[in-house]
Design a protein around this motif. Structure first.
Motif, PDB file in Angstrom:
ATOM      1  N   LEU A  91       6.193 -18.230  27.332  1.00  0.00           N
ATOM      2  CA  LEU A  91       5.548 -17.059  27.919  1.00  0.00           C
ATOM      3  C   LEU A  91       6.542 -15.914  28.084  1.00  0.00           C
ATOM      4  O   LEU A  91       6.208 -14.753  27.828  1.00  0.00           O
ATOM      5  CB  LEU A  91       4.912 -17.405  29.259  1.00  0.00           C
ATOM      6  N   LEU A  92       7.751 -16.234  28.514  1.00  0.00           N
ATOM      7  CA  LEU A  92       8.773 -15.205  28.659  1.00  0.00           C
ATOM      8  C   LEU A  92       9.111 -14.565  27.318  1.00  0.00           C
ATOM      9  O   LEU A  92       9.280 -13.343  27.224  1.00  0.00           O
ATOM     10  CB  LEU A  92      10.039 -15.807  29.278  1.00  0.00           C
ATOM     11  N   GLY A 129       8.546 -10.686  26.487  1.00  0.00           N
ATOM     12  CA  GLY A 129       9.620  -9.850  25.974  1.00  0.00           C
ATOM     13  C   GLY A 129       9.230  -9.123  24.701  1.00  0.00           C
ATOM     14  O   GLY A 129       9.503  -7.929  24.546  1.00  0.00           O
ATOM     15  N   PHE A 130       8.551  -9.824  23.791  1.00  0.00           N
ATOM     16  CA  PHE A 130       8.126  -9.188  22.547  1.00  0.00           C
ATOM     17  C   PHE A 130       7.043  -8.146  22.771  1.00  0.00           C
ATOM     18  O   PHE A 130       6.998  -7.136  22.066  1.00  0.00           O
ATOM     19  CB  PHE A 130       7.677 -10.237  21.517  1.00  0.00           C
ATOM     20  N   LEU A 131       6.190  -8.367  23.741  1.00  0.00           N
ATOM     21  CA  LEU A 131       5.182  -7.361  24.073  1.00  0.00           C
ATOM     22  C   LEU A 131       5.868  -6.059  24.481  1.00  0.00           C
ATOM     23  O   LEU A 131       5.538  -4.984  23.977  1.00  0.00           O
ATOM     24  CB  LEU A 131       4.271  -7.866  25.197  1.00  0.00           C
ATOM     25  N   HIS A 132       6.847  -6.169  25.367  1.00  0.00           N
ATOM     26  CA  HIS A 132       7.581  -4.979  25.796  1.00  0.00           C
ATOM     27  C   HIS A 132       8.395  -4.379  24.653  1.00  0.00           C
ATOM     28  O   HIS A 132       8.458  -3.155  24.516  1.00  0.00           O
ATOM     29  CB  HIS A 132       8.503  -5.313  26.972  1.00  0.00           C
ATOM     30  N   PRO A 170      15.123  -8.651  30.099  1.00  0.00           N
ATOM     31  CA  PRO A 170      15.197  -9.789  31.035  1.00  0.00           C
ATOM     32  C   PRO A 170      14.372 -11.014  30.626  1.00  0.00           C
ATOM     33  O   PRO A 170      14.903 -12.135  30.655  1.00  0.00           O
ATOM     34  CB  PRO A 170      14.726  -9.205  32.372  1.00  0.00           C
ATOM     35  N   PRO A 171      13.108 -10.854  30.207  1.00  0.00           N
ATOM     36  CA  PRO A 171      12.377 -12.073  29.829  1.00  0.00           C
ATOM     37  C   PRO A 171      12.947 -12.758  28.593  1.00  0.00           C
ATOM     38  O   PRO A 171      12.958 -13.990  28.512  1.00  0.00           O
ATOM     39  CB  PRO A 171      10.939 -11.611  29.600  1.00  0.00           C
ATOM     40  N   LEU A 172      13.455 -11.988  27.640  1.00  0.00           N
ATOM     41  CA  LEU A 172      14.044 -12.612  26.452  1.00  0.00           C
ATOM     42  C   LEU A 172      15.344 -13.322  26.789  1.00  0.00           C
ATOM     43  O   LEU A 172      15.615 -14.405  26.260  1.00  0.00           O
ATOM     44  CB  LEU A 172      14.252 -11.583  25.338  1.00  0.00           C
ATOM     45  N   LEU A 173      16.129 -12.738  27.673  1.00  0.00           N
ATOM     46  CA  LEU A 173      17.364 -13.406  28.105  1.00  0.00           C
ATOM     47  C   LEU A 173      17.056 -14.710  28.843  1.00  0.00           C
ATOM     48  O   LEU A 173      17.715 -15.724  28.629  1.00  0.00           O
ATOM     49  CB  LEU A 173      18.189 -12.484  29.007  1.00  0.00           C
TER      50      LEU A 173
END
Length: 93
Positions: A4-5, A9-12, A23-26
């Motif tokens: 989900l993270l 991250g890809f959505l943003h 932050p979510p991709l990290l």
């Protein structure tokens, strides 16, 4: 949670919100990388997505060294897991 993270991250990333994508991709990368040998094929695939997303973000933020490091982490995973359909894409990056 890591999946989900990664998707968040890809959505943003695709909407151009780089600071929100980072932050979510990290976090996804940290979770998935921490799985080590317990990681399954899909886990490793998601890890390659997170790393390639990080490479893209860092490139857009003119942090070329970080971008290169992220992209270089992808290739060994793709080769080891024989994710051939993705290999050319990651080599291009």
């Amino acid at each position: 949670k890591a999946y989900l993270l990664c998707r968040e991250g890809f959505l943003h990333l695709h909407t151009g919100h780089l600071n929100e994508a980072l932050p979510p991709l990290l976090e996804a990368e940290s979770i998935l990388h921490g799985m080590g040998e317990n990681a399954g094929l899909k886990d490793d695939f998601m890890l390659t997505l997170a790393l390639s997303g990080l490479g893209d973000i860092y490139l857009r933020l003119d942090e070329e060294q970080k971008s290169l490091e992220a992209y270089r982490k992808v290739i060994p995973i793709v080769e080891a897991r024989r994710l051939r359909p993705r290999l050319a894409w990651h080599y291009l990056n």
